[in-house]
Design a protein around this motif. Sequence first.
Motif, PDB file in Angstrom:
ATOM      1  N   VAL A  39       4.396  45.588  34.310  1.00  0.00           N
ATOM      2  CA  VAL A  39       3.103  45.552  34.979  1.00  0.00           C
ATOM      3  C   VAL A  39       3.352  44.650  36.472  1.00  0.00           C
ATOM      4  N   ARG A  40       3.988  43.601  36.152  1.00  0.00           N
ATOM      5  CA  ARG A  40       3.973  42.700  37.347  1.00  0.00           C
ATOM      6  C   ARG A  40       5.402  43.204  38.158  1.00  0.00           C
ATOM      7  N   CYS A  41       5.855  44.297  37.942  1.00  0.00           N
ATOM      8  CA  CYS A  41       6.750  44.937  38.953  1.00  0.00           C
ATOM      9  C   CYS A  41       6.531  45.169  40.207  1.00  0.00           C
ATOM     10  N   LEU A  42       5.234  45.256  40.354  1.00  0.00           N
ATOM     11  CA  LEU A  42       4.471  45.850  41.591  1.00  0.00           C
ATOM     12  C   LEU A  42       4.673  44.498  42.515  1.00  0.00           C
ATOM     13  N   GLU A  43       4.785  43.450  42.193  1.00  0.00           N
ATOM     14  CA  GLU A  43       5.080  42.291  43.184  1.00  0.00           C
ATOM     15  C   GLU A  43       6.443  42.112  43.894  1.00  0.00           C
ATOM     16  N   ASP A  44       7.301  43.111  43.610  1.00  0.00           N
ATOM     17  CA  ASP A  44       8.642  43.077  43.766  1.00  0.00           C
ATOM     18  C   ASP A  44       9.055  44.350  44.260  1.00  0.00           C
ATOM     19  N   GLU A  45       9.117  44.819  45.688  1.00  0.00           N
ATOM     20  CA  GLU A  45       9.246  46.328  46.141  1.00  0.00           C
ATOM     21  C   GLU A  45      10.658  46.642  45.770  1.00  0.00           C
ATOM     22  N   VAL A  46      11.525  45.934  45.938  1.00  0.00           N
ATOM     23  CA  VAL A  46      13.090  46.234  45.843  1.00  0.00           C
ATOM     24  C   VAL A  46      13.087  46.445  43.984  1.00  0.00           C
ATOM     25  N   LEU A  47      12.570  45.797  43.249  1.00  0.00           N
ATOM     26  CA  LEU A  47      12.497  46.004  41.960  1.00  0.00           C
ATOM     27  C   LEU A  47      11.723  47.459  41.610  1.00  0.00           C
ATOM     28  N   VAL A  48      10.604  47.657  42.215  1.00  0.00           N
ATOM     29  CA  VAL A  48      10.144  48.899  41.961  1.00  0.00           C
ATOM     30  C   VAL A  48      10.866  50.429  42.406  1.00  0.00           C
ATOM     31  N   GLU A  49      11.717  50.049  43.569  1.00  0.00           N
ATOM     32  CA  GLU A  49      12.680  51.014  43.971  1.00  0.00           C
ATOM     33  C   GLU A  49      13.539  51.124  43.070  1.00  0.00           C
ATOM     34  N   ARG A  50      14.003  50.143  42.347  1.00  0.00           N
ATOM     35  CA  ARG A  50      15.081  50.259  41.047  1.00  0.00           C
ATOM     36  C   ARG A  50      14.527  50.961  40.055  1.00  0.00           C
ATOM     37  N   LEU A  51      13.285  50.581  39.574  1.00  0.00           N
ATOM     38  CA  LEU A  51      12.696  51.237  38.393  1.00  0.00           C
ATOM     39  C   LEU A  51      12.597  52.755  38.752  1.00  0.00           C
ATOM     40  N   LYS A  52      12.142  53.032  39.754  1.00  0.00           N
ATOM     41  CA  LYS A  52      11.892  54.330  40.114  1.00  0.00           C
ATOM     42  C   LYS A  52      13.301  55.207  40.316  1.00  0.00           C
ATOM     43  N   ARG A  53      14.388  54.658  40.961  1.00  0.00           N
ATOM     44  CA  ARG A  53      15.520  55.239  41.053  1.00  0.00           C
ATOM     45  C   ARG A  53      16.127  55.578  39.729  1.00  0.00           C
ATOM     46  N   ASP A  54      16.234  54.685  38.847  1.00  0.00           N
ATOM     47  CA  ASP A  54      16.494  54.871  37.405  1.00  0.00           C
ATOM     48  C   ASP A  54      15.566  55.584  36.598  1.00  0.00           C
ATOM     49  N   GLN A  55      14.320  55.708  36.735  1.00  0.00           N
ATOM     50  CA  GLN A  55      13.322  56.201  35.959  1.00  0.00           C
ATOM     51  C   GLN A  55      13.259  55.464  34.639  1.00  0.00           C
ATOM     52  N   VAL A  56      13.197  54.055  34.870  1.00  0.00           N
ATOM     53  CA  VAL A  56      13.109  53.015  33.710  1.00  0.00           C
ATOM     54  C   VAL A  56      11.869  53.217  33.121  1.00  0.00           C
ATOM     55  N   PRO A  57      11.458  53.757  32.039  1.00  0.00           N
ATOM     56  CA  PRO A  57      10.112  53.761  31.412  1.00  0.00           C
ATOM     57  C   PRO A  57       9.210  52.498  31.274  1.00  0.00           C
ATOM     58  N   LEU A  58       8.277  52.300  31.570  1.00  0.00           N
ATOM     59  CA  LEU A  58       7.417  51.075  31.428  1.00  0.00           C
ATOM     60  C   LEU A  58       6.356  51.569  30.704  1.00  0.00           C
ATOM     61  N   THR A  59       6.375  50.693  29.236  1.00  0.00           N
ATOM     62  CA  THR A  59       5.333  51.013  28.157  1.00  0.00           C
ATOM     63  C   THR A  59       3.869  50.098  28.584  1.00  0.00           C
ATOM     64  N   VAL A  60       3.062  50.646  28.977  1.00  0.00           N
ATOM     65  CA  VAL A  60       2.073  49.879  29.646  1.00  0.00           C
ATOM     66  C   VAL A  60       0.948  49.940  28.754  1.00  0.00           C
ATOM     67  N   CYS A  61       0.405  48.842  28.528  1.00  0.00           N
ATOM     68  CA  CYS A  61      -0.966  48.817  27.654  1.00  0.00           C
ATOM     69  C   CYS A  61      -2.272  48.277  27.978  1.00  0.00           C
ATOM     70  N   PRO A  62      -2.894  49.267  28.594  1.00  0.00           N
ATOM     71  CA  PRO A  62      -3.976  48.787  29.658  1.00  0.00           C
ATOM     72  C   PRO A  62      -5.115  47.818  28.736  1.00  0.00           C
ATOM     73  N   LEU A  63      -5.586  48.251  27.683  1.00  0.00           N
ATOM     74  CA  LEU A  63      -6.601  47.274  27.055  1.00  0.00           C
ATOM     75  C   LEU A  63      -6.051  45.938  26.919  1.00  0.00           C
ATOM     76  N   SER A  64      -4.746  45.878  26.205  1.00  0.00           N
ATOM     77  CA  SER A  64      -4.153  44.555  25.936  1.00  0.00           C
ATOM     78  C   SER A  64      -4.151  43.900  27.431  1.00  0.00           C
ATOM     79  N   ASN A  65      -3.821  44.470  28.527  1.00  0.00           N
ATOM     80  CA  ASN A  65      -3.961  43.768  29.705  1.00  0.00           C
ATOM     81  C   ASN A  65      -5.082  43.210  30.287  1.00  0.00           C
ATOM     82  N   ILE A  66      -6.184  43.983  29.583  1.00  0.00           N
ATOM     83  CA  ILE A  66      -7.671  43.118  30.128  1.00  0.00           C
ATOM     84  C   ILE A  66      -7.948  42.202  29.164  1.00  0.00           C
ATOM     85  N   LYS A  67      -7.821  42.564  27.710  1.00  0.00           N
ATOM     86  CA  LYS A  67      -8.107  41.296  26.630  1.00  0.00           C
ATOM     87  C   LYS A  67      -7.433  39.946  26.983  1.00  0.00           C
TER      88      LYS A  67
END
Length: 352
Positions: free
Chosen positions: A220-248
């Motif tokens: 989830v901290r990828c959004l702090e780095d625009e170049v990284l977001v581009e890389r993740l988007k270009r390669d469609q690297v999956p991110l397994t996000v866990c919303p309730l965990s992030n809040i807890k």
Amino acid sequence: MRDFIQGLPKAELHLHIEGTLEPELLFKLAERNKVTLPYKSVEDAHKAYNFKDLQSFLNVYYARSQVLLTEQDFYDLTWAYLQRAHKQNVRHTEIFFDPQTHTERGVPFETVITGISSALKEAERTLNLSTGLILCFLRDLSAESAMKTLEQAVPYLDLIQSVGLDSAEVGNPPSKFVSVFDKARAVGLLTVAHAGEEGPPQYIWEALDLLKVSRIDHGVRCLEDEVLVERLKRDQVPLTVCPLSNIKLCVFESMKQHPIKKMLEKGLCATVNSDDPAYFGGYVNENYEGVVQALGLTQDQVVQLAKNSFVASFLSKDQKAKYIKEVEEYAKAPSPLPSVGEVDPQGRVRGR
Ligand code: ADE
Ligand code: ZN
């Protein structure tokens, strides 16, 4: 939308089996194995869920894992999760386990993997649920300990799809584990890693470039780095996000601040998962419901998340296509749930 989410076929790709230990089973196993717990009752154990960060959670998670001693314990733990997942129309699940949490206490690796795998096989046979297993190294332990664990796993490679990296992130970068991940790939395993949960975007770069991961767990901290977001988007690297965990675990102050909607809008391959559902207030459907409620995700976005979960899985091309078709057909004509106790032709059952 709650019923829509319930009936939606989905995969879960970020689930620590030790994190599914509900207080009821904790007490049952403690009694069976004559382990003394620091709680007076099940209710008392339910209350101990105020975490200020990842480490404060891990302290409780590792302490409770000590009730797991026998093959039957690992079977019971895994089977309980699989039944819950099945009730939520999870069609495929890839489960993490932390062998070092157990081998460091003298429980043989074989006991752990045999108990978990027997339950996975039973689910494939009787619940119409496909499964995978991911061996996670504890990153706060040494690289040597991880290597020893990988060696213990070699006789069981047919049961394991991938290695992963979890536990206390900050101060334990992916670069610490280059040799062990090289060896894991050399013996034919895939790789994933927790990165960018509490740690900086740099750890996500390292996981991609040094550990050659197929997915990033959290991220989830990828959004702090625009170049990284581009890389993740270009390669469609999956991110397994866990919303309730992030809040807890106080990664974000509230669900309204959670970035998953933004991640989808940026074209990232985000998925929704429950991480440690016994500790964070819900299984996968409650995670979907939480983000829909707080962020106003559209039905199309929910469908996208479910499709992403299969795209991001380690299933074969054909299996992915089969499940994605199921999602698409369901989205076109959401079928009513079967009656209580009944199973429909897709293997769906009435939950709750
Ligand atoms: N182990 C179990 N849950 C974890 C998480 N959310 N992050 C890192 N390690 C974990
Ligand atoms: Zn996790």
